[in-house]
Design a protein around this motif. Structure first.
Motif, mmCIF file in Angstrom:
data_model
loop_
_atom_site.group_PDB
_atom_site.id
_atom_site.type_symbol
_atom_site.label_atom_id
_atom_site.label_comp_id
_atom_site.label_asym_id
_atom_site.label_seq_id
_atom_site.Cartn_x
_atom_site.Cartn_y
_atom_site.Cartn_z
ATOM 1 N N GLN A 37 0.827 -1.202 0.000
ATOM 2 C CA GLN A 37 0.000 0.000 0.000
ATOM 3 C C GLN A 37 0.864 1.256 0.000
ATOM 4 O OE1 GLN A 37 -2.964 0.013 3.086
ATOM 5 N NE2 GLN A 37 -3.834 1.965 2.463
ATOM 6 N N ALA A 38 1.973 1.215 0.754
ATOM 7 C CA ALA A 38 2.880 2.364 0.793
ATOM 8 C C ALA A 38 3.442 2.657 -0.594
ATOM 9 C CB ALA A 38 4.016 2.106 1.780
ATOM 10 N N TYR A 43 4.114 6.554 -0.312
ATOM 11 C CA TYR A 43 4.791 6.754 0.972
ATOM 12 C C TYR A 43 6.115 6.005 0.975
ATOM 13 C CZ TYR A 43 0.513 8.771 2.883
ATOM 14 O OH TYR A 43 -0.583 9.580 3.110
ATOM 15 N N ARG A 44 7.076 6.571 1.677
ATOM 16 C CA ARG A 44 8.423 6.006 1.652
ATOM 17 C C ARG A 44 8.573 4.766 2.524
ATOM 18 N NH1 ARG A 44 12.321 11.395 1.730
ATOM 19 N NH2 ARG A 44 11.501 12.300 -0.210
ATOM 20 N N SER A 45 7.657 4.544 3.430
ATOM 21 C CA SER A 45 7.746 3.372 4.293
ATOM 22 C C SER A 45 6.370 3.006 4.828
ATOM 23 C CB SER A 45 8.700 3.631 5.465
ATOM 24 O OG SER A 45 8.125 4.556 6.369
ATOM 25 N N GLY A 76 8.438 9.018 5.874
ATOM 26 C CA GLY A 76 7.022 8.665 5.764
ATOM 27 C C GLY A 76 6.107 9.469 6.668
ATOM 28 N N TRP A 77 6.556 9.734 7.895
ATOM 29 C CA TRP A 77 5.702 10.486 8.822
ATOM 30 C C TRP A 77 5.514 11.922 8.346
ATOM 31 C CZ3 TRP A 77 5.759 9.406 14.754
ATOM 32 C CH2 TRP A 77 5.418 8.069 14.976
ATOM 33 N N SER A 78 6.578 12.552 7.875
ATOM 34 C CA SER A 78 6.444 13.925 7.378
ATOM 35 C C SER A 78 5.584 13.966 6.119
ATOM 36 C CB SER A 78 7.818 14.530 7.105
ATOM 37 O OG SER A 78 8.436 14.940 8.309
ATOM 38 N N GLN A 79 5.641 12.926 5.313
ATOM 39 C CA GLN A 79 4.766 12.854 4.132
ATOM 40 C C GLN A 79 3.299 12.856 4.550
ATOM 41 O OE1 GLN A 79 6.567 9.264 2.267
ATOM 42 N NE2 GLN A 79 6.664 10.516 0.409
#
Length: 222
Positions: A37-38, A43-45, A76-79
């Protein structure tokens, strides 16, 4: 396809130089729905979904104007924050190199460096609404030592949050099995109206990680 969503056909052949444990890890990655899904959603992770699930439960991100991402790599979190709060100022830091993210200021330095807090504060430009930490210390293979090292990072992150959050702000951080140490828990309960532990569905069942979520920052009283 099995009922669990795992494709039995996706097994990894053990290469000559690949250990059995690394082969199992790679096979797990190939069959992990969050990994798939990422990739599909950019998403990076897979860790992005841990934050998404925590946000769904606790409402951490929407409305935030300044956010700090401690241990930002791979990003990923900042994304997720960029997607849910596109106008927010986001500042991240990591010892490892992080590929640039549009709209995010990233420092490649050790968070425990004496100069790190000031650099983050200056880039943020004001009190944070959310301080988030997915940091974990490099493991040495000794359970107690690894726990102490990681909790040392969490405590440093918590103090940074206490010193930089706006009133009403929130702090979320990865901790290990056993939850938050007593001294850290006392610190959080002193400064936040709500302190809870959570294990989002995206966190693998076999993983020792949990998250502490502290909300409604009271402000500093010292």
């Amino acid at each position: 396809m099995s009922r669990s969503g795992r494709d039995p056909s996706k097994r990894v052949r053990t290469a000559k130089k690949r250990t059995a444990s690394s082969t199992r890890w790679l096979e797990r990655q190939l069959n992990d729905p969050y990994v798939k899904q990422a990739k599909a959603e950019g998403y990076r992770s897979r860790a992005a979904y841990k934050l998404i699930e925590l946000d769904d439960r606790f409402g951490l991100i929407r409305g935030a104007t300044r956010v700090v991402d401690l241990g930002i790599t791979p990003g990923g979190w900042s994304q997720v924050v960029r997607k849910l709060a596109p106008k927010a100022t986001i500042v991240g830091i990591d010892l490892l190199e992080t590929e640039p993210i549009e709209g995010v200021t990233i420092f490649q330095m050790d968070f425990m460096d004496d100069a790190a807090p000031a650099a983050l504060e200056e880039a943020l430009g004001g009190p944070a609404d959310l301080v988030m930490s997915d940091m974990a210390a490099n493991t040495v293979g000794h359970k107690q030592t690894d726990h102490l090292r990681t909790m040392g990072l969490v405590e440093a992150a918590a103090w940074f949050a206490v010193e930089n959050l706006a009133e009403g702000g929130a702090f979320v951080a990865k901790v290990l099995a056993g939850g938050t140490d007593d001294d850290l828990l006392k610190l959080l309960k002193k400064h936040f109206k709500s302190v809870k532990h959570a294990k989002p569905p995206a966190s693998r069942k076999g993983s020792s990680e949990w998250y502490v979520v502290a909300q409604k920052f009271k402000g500093r009283s010292d």
